[in-house]
Design an enzyme around this catalytic site. Structure first.
Site, PDB file in Angstrom:
ATOM      1  N   GLY A 102       0.776  -1.101  -0.123  1.00 62.66           N
ATOM      2  CA  GLY A 102       0.125  -0.150  -0.079  1.00 62.66           C
ATOM      3  C   GLY A 102       0.905   1.300  -0.198  1.00 62.66           C
ATOM      4  O   GLY A 102       1.522   1.513  -1.007  1.00 62.66           O
ATOM      5  N   GLU A 145      -4.038   3.479   3.604  1.00 62.27           N
ATOM      6  CA  GLU A 145      -4.054   4.720   4.147  1.00 62.27           C
ATOM      7  C   GLU A 145      -5.307   5.536   3.244  1.00 62.27           C
ATOM      8  O   GLU A 145      -5.259   5.948   2.297  1.00 62.27           O
ATOM      9  CB  GLU A 145      -2.714   5.650   3.546  1.00 62.27           C
ATOM     10  CG  GLU A 145      -1.680   5.204   4.364  1.00 62.27           C
ATOM     11  CD  GLU A 145      -0.458   6.122   4.134  1.00 62.27           C
ATOM     12  OE1 GLU A 145      -0.409   7.108   3.615  1.00 62.27           O
ATOM     13  OE2 GLU A 145       0.779   5.784   4.532  1.00 62.27           O
ATOM     14  N   TYR A 146      -6.433   5.336   3.951  1.00 63.52           N
ATOM     15  CA  TYR A 146      -6.665   5.001   5.271  1.00 63.52           C
ATOM     16  C   TYR A 146      -8.138   4.439   5.334  1.00 63.52           C
ATOM     17  O   TYR A 146      -9.088   4.767   4.519  1.00 63.52           O
ATOM     18  CB  TYR A 146      -6.835   6.287   6.311  1.00 63.52           C
ATOM     19  CG  TYR A 146      -5.532   7.237   6.339  1.00 63.52           C
ATOM     20  CD1 TYR A 146      -4.389   6.508   7.321  1.00 63.52           C
ATOM     21  CD2 TYR A 146      -5.452   8.123   5.783  1.00 63.52           C
ATOM     22  CE1 TYR A 146      -3.161   7.071   7.142  1.00 63.52           C
ATOM     23  CE2 TYR A 146      -4.250   8.987   5.793  1.00 63.52           C
ATOM     24  CZ  TYR A 146      -3.204   8.394   6.785  1.00 63.52           C
ATOM     25  OH  TYR A 146      -1.918   9.151   6.638  1.00 63.52           O
ATOM     26  N   MET A 203       1.968   6.722  12.396  1.00 60.46           N
ATOM     27  CA  MET A 203       2.541   7.503  11.690  1.00 60.46           C
ATOM     28  C   MET A 203       2.783   8.895  12.394  1.00 60.46           C
ATOM     29  O   MET A 203       2.013   9.958  11.665  1.00 60.46           O
ATOM     30  CB  MET A 203       2.239   7.452  10.198  1.00 60.46           C
ATOM     31  CG  MET A 203       2.460   6.243   9.411  1.00 60.46           C
ATOM     32  SD  MET A 203       1.970   6.315   7.875  1.00 60.46           S
ATOM     33  CE  MET A 203       0.152   5.866   7.864  1.00 60.46           C
ATOM     34  N   TRP A 353      10.412   6.368   8.888  1.00 58.15           N
ATOM     35  CA  TRP A 353      10.170   6.419   7.531  1.00 58.15           C
ATOM     36  C   TRP A 353      11.214   7.640   6.934  1.00 58.15           C
ATOM     37  O   TRP A 353      11.051   8.784   7.284  1.00 58.15           O
ATOM     38  CB  TRP A 353       8.889   6.964   7.297  1.00 58.15           C
ATOM     39  CG  TRP A 353       8.433   7.274   5.872  1.00 58.15           C
ATOM     40  CD1 TRP A 353       8.386   8.263   5.196  1.00 58.15           C
ATOM     41  CD2 TRP A 353       8.135   6.131   4.793  1.00 58.15           C
ATOM     42  NE1 TRP A 353       8.363   8.134   3.905  1.00 58.15           N
ATOM     43  CE2 TRP A 353       8.056   6.753   3.801  1.00 58.15           C
ATOM     44  CE3 TRP A 353       8.200   5.074   4.778  1.00 58.15           C
ATOM     45  CZ2 TRP A 353       8.119   6.132   2.318  1.00 58.15           C
ATOM     46  CZ3 TRP A 353       8.028   3.997   3.514  1.00 58.15           C
ATOM     47  CH2 TRP A 353       7.732   4.773   2.280  1.00 58.15           C
TER      48      TRP A 353
END
Ligand SMILES: *[C@@H]1O[C@H](CO)[C@@H](O)[C@H](O)[C@H]1NC(C)=O
Ligand SMILES: *[C@@H]1O[C@H](CO)[C@@H](O)[C@H](O)[C@H]1NC(C)=O
Ligand SMILES: *[C@@H]1O[C@H](CO)[C@@H](O)[C@H](O)[C@H]1NC(C)=O
Ligand SMILES: *[C@@H]1O[C@H](CO)[C@@H](O)[C@H](O)[C@H]1NC(C)=O
Length: 380
Positions: A102, A145-146, A203, A353
């Site tokens: 994804g 997301e999402y 995140m 990330w």
């Protein structure tokens, strides 16, 4: 306390700490980093497999019928992207490597179609098992997301199906989730998800961007002293993690997101360079990461060696300015603070990330300075 009780108590603390050690360093690897020009190029072998405990390979695609798709056959297979990542396990037998499916650029509707249909879910599970076996991977990270509204239950069902097939084989199932669980549709059944996921990657970045019209931080650890209560609750790492835990997530499964990039802006007036200063627009894409208004830590270090740095004591993150350039980002000090936060709160650890925008050539000091700072903070 009697000596007996004291011993039991100490034992309890010890066992509790062993079981809830904040020791995970989950490194997302944006595989296309191997094709960036010049010093931006970052190969699988540039990842330190003795610091990362998990490597999440970004990304696989998802087709409408549930089959996982290889997005770049040349990079992922012909050039050996997958196998070179799993080969890092030869250097660290405890390393786990996962596929991530994804991501921000994937179409969320595909996840809706797949999770809503048991045949599609079964195909996704089988496809994940096949790929893990073929490339010697250890699981799947689901980056939807999402999920919106009623998808909350389908998300849990999808993860539960993966878990049922994975657990007997020792494979992991993890997910990357929105920082604020009630935002962007709020499609999370937090206790349900927490019961079936091995790791919940929250995140905790992108809290502000150029649309706001003023300078602001990407990933403040805490709210600013002058922020509103709403901002303090919703626009920083601590606020987000609290919402996940208060909502029913097991702290021992929660990983704090650390951004190896910042958001940059053009100051309207170079002499007004503090936080909340008016901007005239987003910063230009960097030569390696090529994203509007964001720069990798590697680009910050290489192209802004003489910027003025201010470390915010309340938010525990730095910003840098130079003429009309302004960036809110993370440095060695701020990533260490986030690791300490994970330890103080008995969380699973941290995730990154993404690892290929670390300072590979040491323009800011040590090579791969952010990852090494995370290691030192983990060990301290
Ligand atoms: C699923 O979709 C992919 C991509 O569209 C296709 O190649 C594959 O044959 C399909 N599989 C099944 C079982 O329908
Ligand atoms: C989900 O499945 C139900 C029942 O099979 C169906 O009525 C509904 O339209 C589906 N929703 C989507 C978004 O595909
Ligand atoms: C908070 O606001 C006060 C009053 O405007 C100001 O003096 C102070 O510098 C601000 N503090 C921070 C950390 O921005
Ligand atoms: C660059 O853009 C991609 C795709 O939109 C995104 O996933 C990634 O986080 C961005 N990278 C950085 C360093 O901001």
């Amino acid at each position: 306390m009697s000596p007996k009780v004291t011993i039991l108590f100490v034992l309890f603390i010890f066992v509790n700490q062993v079981w809830s050690a904040s020791d995970k360093v989950i490194c997302y690897y944006a595989s296309w980093g191997a094709e960036r020009p010049g010093n931006g190029k970052f190969l699988p072998e540039d990842i330190d497999p003795n610091i990362c405990t998990h490597i999440n390979y970004a990304f696989l695609g998802l087709s409408d019928n549930g089959t996982l798709e290889i997005l770049d056959e040349d990079l992922d297979v012909t050039q050996g992207g997958f196998s070179r990542i799993s080969a890092l396990k030869e250097q660290n037998p405890n390393l786990k490597v996962l596929f991530s499916v994804g991501g921000a650029a994937a179409i969320p509707w595909t996840f809706v179609l797949v999770s809503n249909d048991s045949d599609n879910v079964a195909r996704m599970v089988q496809s994940a098992l096949d790929l893990c076996e073929k490339y010697n991977f250890d699981g799947l990270d689901v980056d939807w997301e999402y999920p919106y509204g009623e998808s909350a239950q389908q998300f849990v069902n999808l993860i539960a199906s993966l878990k049922a097939a994975f657990e007997p084989r020792g494979y992991l199932v993890t997910a990357a989730v929105n920082s604020i669980p009630t935002e962007v549709g709020g499609g999370y059944d937090i206790p349900g998800l927490s019961a079936v996921l091995d790791i919940i990657n929250v995140m905790t970045y992108d809290f502000h961007n150029y649309i706001g019209g003023v300078t602001a931080e990407n990933s403040p650890l805490y709210g600013g002293v002058n922020e509103s209560q709403w901002e303090k609750d919703n626009r920083n790492v601590d606020g987000a993690i609290r919402q996940w835990i208060d909502g029913g997530a097991d702290p021992a499964k929660v990983a704090v997101g650390i951004a190896f990039y910042g958001h940059h802006f053009i100051l309207a007036n170079p002499s007004n360079h503090g936080l909340d200063a008016v901007i005239s627009g987003p910063g230009e894409p960097g030569p390696y990461t090529d994203n509007l208004s964001s720069l990798g830590y590697n680009e910050i270090c290489e192209f802004h060696p003489n910027g003025n740095t201010v470390f915010l004591d309340d938010m525990k993150v730095p910003y840098m300015y130079e003429d009309t350039f302004w960036i809110g980002y993370d440095n060695e000090e701020s990533v260490a603070a986030k690791v300490q936060y994970a330890k103080d709160n008995n969380l699973a650890g941290v995730f990154i990330w993404s690892v290929e925008t670390d300072d590979l050539y040491g323009f800011c000091g040590q090579r791969n300075g952010l990852l090494n700072s995370i290691k030192r903070a983990m060990e301290s």
